[in-house]
Design a protein around this motif. Structure first.
Motif, PDB file in Angstrom:
ATOM      1  N   LEU A   1       0.838  -1.212   0.000  1.00 59.21           N
ATOM      2  CA  LEU A   1       0.000   0.000   0.000  1.00 59.21           C
ATOM      3  C   LEU A   1       0.867   1.255   0.000  1.00 59.21           C
ATOM      4  O   LEU A   1       0.640   2.190  -0.794  1.00 59.21           O
ATOM      5  CB  LEU A   1      -0.864   0.030   1.259  1.00 59.21           C
ATOM      6  N   ALA A   2       1.893   1.251   0.866  1.00 58.73           N
ATOM      7  CA  ALA A   2       2.776   2.417   0.944  1.00 58.73           C
ATOM      8  C   ALA A   2       3.495   2.609  -0.385  1.00 58.73           C
ATOM      9  O   ALA A   2       3.629   3.739  -0.878  1.00 58.73           O
ATOM     10  CB  ALA A   2       3.782   2.220   2.074  1.00 58.73           C
ATOM     11  N   MET A   3       3.926   1.500  -0.994  1.00 61.70           N
ATOM     12  CA  MET A   3       4.666   1.575  -2.266  1.00 61.70           C
ATOM     13  C   MET A   3       3.785   2.178  -3.379  1.00 61.70           C
ATOM     14  O   MET A   3       4.204   3.098  -4.073  1.00 61.70           O
ATOM     15  CB  MET A   3       5.144   0.168  -2.641  1.00 61.70           C
ATOM     16  N   VAL A   4       2.535   1.689  -3.506  1.00 61.80           N
ATOM     17  CA  VAL A   4       1.708   2.195  -4.616  1.00 61.80           C
ATOM     18  C   VAL A   4       1.296   3.649  -4.374  1.00 61.80           C
ATOM     19  O   VAL A   4       1.206   4.436  -5.327  1.00 61.80           O
ATOM     20  CB  VAL A   4       0.455   1.327  -4.907  1.00 61.80           C
ATOM     21  N   GLU A   5       1.078   3.998  -3.125  1.00 58.48           N
ATOM     22  CA  GLU A   5       0.664   5.381  -2.859  1.00 58.48           C
ATOM     23  C   GLU A   5       1.808   6.349  -3.140  1.00 58.48           C
ATOM     24  O   GLU A   5       1.596   7.472  -3.574  1.00 58.48           O
ATOM     25  CB  GLU A   5       0.093   5.514  -1.449  1.00 58.48           C
ATOM     26  N   LYS A   6       3.042   5.887  -2.942  1.00 60.50           N
ATOM     27  CA  LYS A   6       4.203   6.740  -3.203  1.00 60.50           C
ATOM     28  C   LYS A   6       4.495   6.797  -4.713  1.00 60.50           C
ATOM     29  O   LYS A   6       4.719   7.859  -5.277  1.00 60.50           O
ATOM     30  CB  LYS A   6       5.404   6.156  -2.454  1.00 60.50           C
ATOM     31  N   LYS A   7       4.443   5.629  -5.334  1.00 55.79           N
ATOM     32  CA  LYS A   7       4.882   5.532  -6.730  1.00 55.79           C
ATOM     33  C   LYS A   7       3.838   6.075  -7.709  1.00 55.79           C
ATOM     34  O   LYS A   7       4.169   6.693  -8.709  1.00 55.79           O
ATOM     35  CB  LYS A   7       5.152   4.049  -7.045  1.00 55.79           C
ATOM     36  N   ASN A   8       2.582   5.812  -7.413  1.00 52.72           N
ATOM     37  CA  ASN A   8       1.516   6.171  -8.354  1.00 52.72           C
ATOM     38  C   ASN A   8       0.348   6.826  -7.644  1.00 52.72           C
ATOM     39  O   ASN A   8      -0.756   6.292  -7.625  1.00 52.72           O
ATOM     40  CB  ASN A   8       1.009   4.898  -9.045  1.00 52.72           C
ATOM     41  N   PRO A   9       0.574   8.005  -7.053  1.00 53.17           N
ATOM     42  CA  PRO A   9      -0.495   8.595  -6.234  1.00 53.17           C
ATOM     43  C   PRO A   9      -1.756   8.919  -7.035  1.00 53.17           C
ATOM     44  O   PRO A   9      -2.831   9.100  -6.457  1.00 53.17           O
ATOM     45  CB  PRO A   9       0.158   9.868  -5.684  1.00 53.17           C
ATOM     46  N   HIS A  10      -1.635   8.973  -8.364  1.00 54.02           N
ATOM     47  CA  HIS A  10      -2.809   9.364  -9.160  1.00 54.02           C
ATOM     48  C   HIS A  10      -3.765   8.205  -9.434  1.00 54.02           C
ATOM     49  O   HIS A  10      -4.895   8.425  -9.832  1.00 54.02           O
ATOM     50  CB  HIS A  10      -2.362   9.956 -10.496  1.00 54.02           C
ATOM     51  N   LEU A  11      -3.264   6.983  -9.276  1.00 51.34           N
ATOM     52  CA  LEU A  11      -4.104   5.841  -9.651  1.00 51.34           C
ATOM     53  C   LEU A  11      -4.810   5.266  -8.424  1.00 51.34           C
ATOM     54  O   LEU A  11      -4.196   4.599  -7.609  1.00 51.34           O
ATOM     55  CB  LEU A  11      -3.255   4.755 -10.325  1.00 51.34           C
TER      56      LEU A  11
END
Ligand code: 3HC
Length: 699
Positions: free
Chosen positions: A222-232
């Motif tokens: 969750l932390a990884m996707v929110e950091k890497k792709n905050p728009h999606l």
């Protein structure tokens, strides 16, 4: 029909002894449209009701197993049975079931396989849950059943990356039960059905298995996707749905459903699906089809950044290249760049060391243009000066064999003028690559007035070989991409002149989804390029009534530097991360005072609105005058060549979400400040009157 009993136009079933066979035959990729869904439910019910079989084997006709839900149905009224209902019905079958996978089992296709009681795949087949790439999440049990077979970490990996995994990896992880070497899917289905009956291929209902919770894996992803792709938004939805797999199956499925519905309704889904179909639509035109010429050997003139990138791209595609430079030093530099590019591809895992060695062995550097006498296509990638290009094409005309295609990589010059330097204008076209050419996927294929149809179609064939997205463009200053960029680039400088700071503009556009704001991009690419262009334009004389927006950028170049390469630009880079340069603020204040500008306040939304309205205006003109064939061609140019956020679908897909009426109203309001820059394109005005959209023009 592959089997004797049809349950719909695309699904049939039959018997081989005690094995019931169910076949899906829905070309091109057996997507689960309504006829497949209804047909599957009816076939499994009929076989269970008839009670003659001891095993049911599901297989597909054609090139692949089911490659997913029919994504054309998203956003349309729902038709039952839904795919989750189909999967639940298949899992509930009292007779044990097995899926036989060939080609690709993707998304809803793999979810159907997960709902059967065993999965056997042909060697070379792939499986995956690529839904996130389309703005959604697996919605037919993938987030619930795969963790039951392979655990939460593997499911997170597969579903969040969307990657297509080899079935051999699936066997290691329990996601596939067995891989068979070779055979016809129907024959394998019969054999596997018999093994199910004999008990040598174990079966079980996936839904009956418990999932081991893994909060640490969930939280770190969750932390990884929110950091890497905050728009999606769909990435976090996907992770949370997988987290729900520890609940009883029906509860987890209900949560998955709720989460996918939110994604389906989001504009991101529509943008990403537009991108999926757009990538295919650009070459689905008559100009890209028909006879093509040979592409066995290519010549590239120029060993600079572009020429080396183009050469690398061709070598990576297995096409031998003869690289021409005028001096040994330039040639050596070109070969060194190409070697570095190929080594980079190896270290990024894009090619093996053996393939890299083989690619480099196909490079023939030369100082003699005469060595181009036997190549099928020449791509000229030298300095952007018409006189130099004309001279080269005149020489190529005498050197190259009849029928060889002569292409220029110019980014804005007139291809017709270049073609007219030869006695074979029918063989001349533009092939405009984007830097770095071995990485960026866009190729603008520029049609000259006299370009022959087979030469043009060969341009598209080249794009396909190089795994690029070829887009047809007509001749004009800057073709599709650079012409539009030239226009909206000005609004960025006007925003800063009138009150926004460079960091405001960057923040607003990064918030919109750009990977990097335009001032950071400028610092990275070097501010000197724009400076030289502006000086040249000033010398040539700016068009009457044009508001000059370059004063601030000019002073930054003259007093501060050219960006990162000199250590200072719009930002300072002392600590690595960009920090706004205080000297730039002083320059801005000085220029505003000089020009008598009272700064205004622009919200992030104002900035995005002005930037995108300028973008859309020129894009509309490019469609209107035929430089681009359709709006979708413009969209793909910006997605694949300029880093426009993919989830927005492209500038003209985004324009439809605003609507032509609102765009016209905005332009008219902005025109009160600068009537020369802000003019309503005729096409947009007509669309506002007719109530039509850019999507209508893509049909
Ligand atoms: N729905 C509708 N049409 C599809 C489709 C799909 N899922 N997948 C592919 N097509 C169409 C393409 O648009 C193309 O049409 P065209 O010939 O008219 O242009 C045709 O099928 C062939 O596709 P490709 O040109 O891409 O053929 P390739 O052989 O290069 O690739 C593929 C085949 C790997 C299957 C590739 O098409 C692909 O990746 N498709 C998408 C797979 C996918 O994302 N599946 C998940 C869908 S969402 C889902 O399942 C939701 C579920 O969880 C509820």
């Amino acid at each position: 029909m592959a089997e004797s009993n049809a349950t719909s136009d695309v699904v049939s079933y039959g018997y081989e002894g005690e094995v019931a066979l169910v076949c899906v035959d829905n070309p091109p990729v057996n997507a689960t449209g309504i006829a497949v869904r209804q047909g599957l439910v009816d076939a499994f019910k009929a076989i269970n009701d008839e009670g003659k079989a001891k095993a049911i084997a599901l297989y597909c006709a054609g090139r692949t197993f089911i490659a997913g839900a029919d994504i054309r149905e998203f956003g349309q009224p729902r038709k039952d049975p839904s795919l989750p209902e189909v999967c639940n019905a298949l899992e509930a079958s009292a007779i044990p079931t097995v899926s036989v996978i060939h080609g690709t089992a993707l998304g809803g296709g793999y979810e159907v396989a997960l709902a059967t009681h065993a999965r056997v795949a042909l060697k070379g087949a792939k499986f995956g849950l690529p839904e996130v790439l389309l703005g959604i999440i697996p919605g037919a049990g993938g987030t619930q059943r795969l963790p039951r077979l392979s655990g939460i970490p593997f499911t997170l990996d597969i579903a969040v990356s969307g990657r297509h995994a080899k079935v051999e990896e699936g066997v290691d992880k329990g996601a596939i039960d067995r891989v068979v070497e070779a055979g016809d899917p129907r024959d394998i289905a019969i054999a596997m059905g018999q093994e199910v009956i004999a008990g040598t291929l174990p079966t079980r209902r996936t839904g009956d298995i418990d999932v081991t919770p893994d909060e640490a894996a969930i939280n770190s992803t969750l932390a990884m996707v929110e950091k890497k792709n905050p728009h999606l938004i769909n990435l976090a939805e996907c992770v949370k749905a997988i987290a729900a797999s520890t609940k009883p199956l029906m509860e987890g499925l209900a949560e998955e459903r709720e989460r996918i519905m939110r994604c389906i309704e989001s504009p991101q889904r529509s943008g990403l699906i537009h991108a999926f179909f757009g990538e295919r639509a650009v070459s689905n035109i008559p100009e890209a089809k028909g006879e093509t010429r040979a592409l066995d050997k290519i010549g590239v003139i120029g060993g600079g950044t572009m020429g080396s990138g183009i050469t690398t791209s061709c070598l990576m595609a297995g096409i031998p290249v003869r690289l021409i430079e005028v001096q040994q030093e330039g040639l050596d530099r070109g070969v060194a760049t190409i070697t570095k590019n190929l080594d980079g591809a190896v270290s990024r895992g894009k090619m093996s060391q053996d393939k890299r060695d083989a690619a480099l062995a196909m490079l023939e550097p030369s100082l003699a243009m005469e060595d181009l006498s036997d190549v099928d296509l020449v791509i000229e990638a030298v300095f952007e000066k018409m006189e130099i290009k004309k001279d080269i094409f005149g020489k190529l005309d005498t050197i190259c064999k009849p029928g060889a295609i002569l292409a220029s990589n110019t980014s804005y010059l007139d291809i017709n003028a270049i073609a007219n330097m030869t006695n074979r204008p029918q063989d001349v076209l533009g092939l405009h690559f984007f830097s770095p050419a071995h990485v960026m996927r866009l190729l603008e294929i520029v049609q000259g007035e006299k370009t022959a149809p087979d030469a043009l179609a060969t341009g598209f064939a080249l794009a396909k070989k190089l795994k690029k997205v070829g887009v047809l463009a007509q001749v004009c200053d800057g073709f599709i991409g650079n012409r539009i960029l030239g226009h909206y680039g000005k609004v960025i400088s006007y925003l800063v002149l009138d009150g926004a700071s460079p960091a405001d503009v960057d923040r607003a556009l990064e918030g919109f989804g750009m990977a990097m704001g335009p001032h950071k991009v400028g610092d990275l690419a070097g501010l000197d390029i724009g400076y030289m262009t502006r000086q040249r334009r000033k010398e040539e004389g700016l068009p009457a009534n044009e508001r000059y927006g370059g004063d601030i950028a000019d002073l930054i170049c003259e007093r501060e530097g050219y960006g990162r390469k000199t250590g200072k630009g719009y930002y300072l880079y002392e600590t690595g991360a960009p920090v706004p340069n205080p000297a730039v603020e002083e320059i801005i204040n000085e220029v505003r005072a000089d020009k008598g500008i009272t700064p205004k306040t622009f919200s992030d939304q104002d900035i995005v609105d002005r930037y995108m309205t300028a973008f859309i205006s020129e894009a509309a003109r490019v469609v209107e005058d035929g430089t681009a064939k359709r709006p979708v061609d413009v969209d793909m140019v910006f997605l694949f060549g300029y880093g426009f956020p993919r989830h927005r679908g492209g500038p003209l897909h985004y324009a439809d979400s605003i609507g032509a009426k609102e765009l016209v109203a905005r332009i008219e309001a902005y025109a009160k400040e600068d009537p020369n820059y802000w003019q309503v394109p005729d096409l947009l005005r007509k669309m506002a009157e007719d109530g039509t959209t850019f999507a209508d023009m893509n049909k």
